[in-house]
Enzyme design. Structure first.
Site, PDB file in Angstrom:
ATOM      1  N   GLU A 119      -3.411   5.097   2.032  1.00 15.58           N
ATOM      2  CA  GLU A 119      -3.951   4.713   3.339  1.00 15.58           C
ATOM      3  C   GLU A 119      -3.058   5.306   4.443  1.00 15.58           C
ATOM      4  O   GLU A 119      -1.839   5.366   4.297  1.00 15.58           O
ATOM      5  CB  GLU A 119      -3.920   3.182   3.447  1.00 15.58           C
ATOM      6  N   LYS A 124     -12.901  -0.401   5.349  1.00 15.56           N
ATOM      7  CA  LYS A 124     -12.012  -1.532   5.049  1.00 15.56           C
ATOM      8  C   LYS A 124     -12.505  -2.820   5.712  1.00 15.56           C
ATOM      9  O   LYS A 124     -12.779  -2.848   6.912  1.00 15.56           O
ATOM     10  CB  LYS A 124     -10.602  -1.202   5.539  1.00 15.56           C
ATOM     11  N   CYS A 181      -5.672  -1.839   0.696  1.00 16.16           N
ATOM     12  CA  CYS A 181      -4.507  -2.615   1.145  1.00 16.16           C
ATOM     13  C   CYS A 181      -4.743  -4.137   1.210  1.00 16.16           C
ATOM     14  O   CYS A 181      -4.875  -4.794   0.197  1.00 16.16           O
ATOM     15  CB  CYS A 181      -4.008  -2.066   2.465  1.00 16.16           C
TER      16      CYS A 181
END
Ligand SMILES: *[C@@H]1O[C@H](CO)[C@@H](O)[C@H](O)[C@H]1NC(C)=O
Ligand SMILES: *[C@@H]1O[C@H](CO)[C@@H](O)[C@H](O)[C@H]1NC(C)=O
Ligand SMILES: *[C@@H]1O[C@H](CO)[C@@H](O)[C@H](O)[C@H]1NC(C)=O
Ligand SMILES: *[C@@H]1O[C@H](CO)[C@@H](O)[C@H](O)[C@H]1NC(C)=O
Ligand SMILES: *[C@@H]1O[C@H](CO)[C@@H](O)[C@H](O)[C@H]1NC(C)=O
Ligand SMILES: *[C@@H]1O[C@H](CO)[C@@H](O)[C@H](O)[C@H]1NC(C)=O
Length: 513
Positions: free
Chosen positions: A80, A179, A212
């Site tokens: 990322e 995300k 993440c």
């Protein structure tokens, strides 16, 4: 079918399409990248400057991608924020964004670069995948215009998404994931209105992808495994270690084991911010991992994995609820681990059989140390409650950990070295969830592949004496259905927590991007 057979197939693909659809194993690569950050990320630069910076990072990623392909890797994951860095304002990230179409359009940017406007980053990634004949997973930014007919449209008239993309070995865009669970400091991005469940099939299994901070929540992470039944998770991340329970390698490997999937975690490398820790994790054990706080270098990891890993079901409360609880109330004390107040008991002997409870969770530990040192204190802790600091998530945690000093108030504080090895341990708890992630972390933040196992009745136990001194042995449980319940405690702790939060905020901003 072996890797070499599959590579032979690739050369004669006309003859072996059906065979290629049943590869038993594959070779995975992850790259930990020391991202070249822009100089100033709060005011916008020109498109040209933005592209120049992104090409500097892509030059480095190209080296990793071609090296991985030469070593036989079928797929490589890059981190990322690896292409443009992090900590942008909303305006400052804009020149770095591209319009990323829905993969259904069936597009090979390398062959048809102008089809969706000016998309040089997608073109370069696609060509890298195609040229090296390898699946490439990368994280870039997507922009989508919106207008007043959409009540949620931001004032600047566009959505900006933190986006993972996947190009297959022909350079085709096959996956795009926006995300969902943005971290607190990611004000440059918008979350999609609904979680996206992005999967794709390959000759070497079914893949799912998330990013993440997503790993702490149910959607899309858990649903990809439970409902979509993926074999392997792709996980670009920019993860800052938080000891004792949320180190990158510790927690990501634990998630792979707890969920029974392969997990390819690619972190950025910024050791001064404690951002390091990438790995290739199978459900039974880590296959490769990297943790390096000493150098500034990136690192390529490569390992073979089963395409369809098998993982037996575990009942996480079965053993712990079958045994009698011996109350140790008079020996209990409270101490804080990452803002959460645990109930602990000190491990006083070289060997023992201990229980500690908090609310609905009772944790049991049987252990034997190699030696009982006077200069080190270990404790068994339980936590059952809502964590509310950098996100709101309900935890049930059973943990054996080394206290920072021999002062009991330091139990749960961050410490990364220890001297006590354990001859054996067996940890279990009366969990009210089937989502429990088993972690074992050794001194200097090392994993212990092959040294422990989980039984079907929910015990995390050692198979042999630990190869190094122990930092923590933990069962990290998530009770997703209780995340929404807001009931902030009004006890005396709230005030000190607020003060800690104020002190911690600059640090927190870098966490879990
Ligand atoms: C940042 O600034 C330095 C000095 O002005 C320059 O040498 C360097 O190339 C710049 N880096 C980027 C990524 O623009
Ligand atoms: C791909 O390979 C072709 C031919 O070998 C080369 O001209 C081109 O520059 C390569 N592109 C990338 C992005 O590596
Ligand atoms: C903006 O609104 C119009 C209708 O008012 C619609 O036709 C158009 O597609 C919208 N544009 C975007 C980017 O949503
Ligand atoms: C797990 O085991 C406990 C105790 O043996 C039992 O009560 C419970 O129903 C089991 N849970 C599941 C999901 O099988
Ligand atoms: C540990 O304590 C529990 C609870 O008292 C008991 O049921 C169990 O048999 C003990 N195990 C050992 C090995 O002493
Ligand atoms: C909130 O906390 C209070 C006091 O601890 C408790 O009585 C109440 O049941 C809690 N409410 C919920 C919804 O958990």
């Amino acid at each position: 079918m072996s890797t070499s057979q599959w590579l032979a197939c690739a050369a004669f693909s006309v003859f072996c399409v059906s065979q290629a659809s049943s590869l038993d194993t594959f070779v995975a690569a992850v790259y930990e990248h020391a991202v070249i950050q822009p100089n100033v990320s709060q005011s916008p630069v020109s498109h040209k400057e933005a592209l120049a910076l992104m090409n500097q990072n892509l030059d480095v990623l190209e080296g990793a991608i071609t090296a991985a392909a030469k070593q036989g890797a079928h797929i490589i994951v890059t981190p990322e924020d690896a292409i443009y860095g992090m900590r942008f304002s909303r305006d400052a990230i804009y020149p770095y964004l591209e319009d990323i179409p829905d993969p259904q359009v069936n597009w090979i940017p390398c062959n048809d670069p102008d089809r969706f406007g000016y998309t040089p980053v997608q073109e370069r990634l696609s060509c890298l995948a195609k040229n090296s004949s390898i699946y490439v997973v990368a994280n870039i930014g997507d922009k989508k215009p919106c207008n007043a007919s959409d009540l949620q449209c931001p004032p600047d008239g566009r959505y900006q998404y933190n986006t993972d993309v996947v190009f297959d070995s022909e350079g085709k865009l096959i996956a795009r994931y926006h995300k969902q669970n943005l971290f607190m400091s990611e004000e440059q991005f918008d979350a999609p209105k609904e979680p996206e469940f992005v999967t794709f099939n390959t000759p070497f299994g079914k893949f799912g992808i998330f990013t993440c901070f997503d790993i702490l929540f149910h959607d899309p992470a858990v649903a990809l495994v439970r409902d979509f039944q993926v074999d392997t998770i792709l996980f670009p991340t920019a993860w800052m270690d938080v000891l004792p329970h949320l180190t990158a390698i510790g927690f990501h490997s634990a998630w792979a084991m707890g969920m029974g999937v392969n997990f390819l975690a690619s972190n950025i490398h910024q050791p001064l911010q404690r951002m390091t820790g990438s790995g290739i994790y199978a459900p039974d054990s880590p296959r490769a991992f990297h943790y390096d706080r000493k150098t500034q270098e990136g690192k390529l990891l490569i390992s073979q994995l089963d395409s369809h890993p098998h993982h037996p079901a575990v009942n996480w409360s079965s053993y712990a609820s079958s045994i009698e609880v011996m109350s140790m109330r008079n020996q209990e004390f409270k101490s804080i681990a990452f803002f959460d107040e645990f109930t602990f008991v000190e491990l006083k002997g070289i060997t023992g059989n201990y229980t500690v409870c908090q609310k609905d969770l009772c944790c049991h530990l049987r252990y034997q140390m190699a030696e009982k040192r006077v200069d080190e204190t270990y404790a068994l802790g339980a936590f059952d409650g809502l964590h509310t600091v950098e996100g709101q998530y309900h935890l049930q945690i059973c943990t054996l950990l080394k206290c920072k000093t021999t002062d009991l108030h330091t139990c749960g504080s961050s410490v990364d070295t220890a001297s006590t090895k354990f001859a054996m341990f067996s940890l279990s708890g009366t969990f009210g969830t089937q989502y429990v992630f088993p972690e074992v972390l050794l001194s200097e933040v090392k994993l212990a592949p092959g040294e422990f196992q989980v039984s079907s009745d929910g015990r995390l136990f050692s198979l042999e004496p630990t190869s190094g001194p122990v930092l923590t042995v933990t069962l990290f449980g998530r009770v997703y259905e209780k995340d929404g319940v807001t009931n902030v405690s009004s006890d005396s702790r709230t005030h000190s927590l607020l003060i800690m939060l104020i002190i911690m905020t600059p640090i927190m901003h870098a966490l879990f991007l």
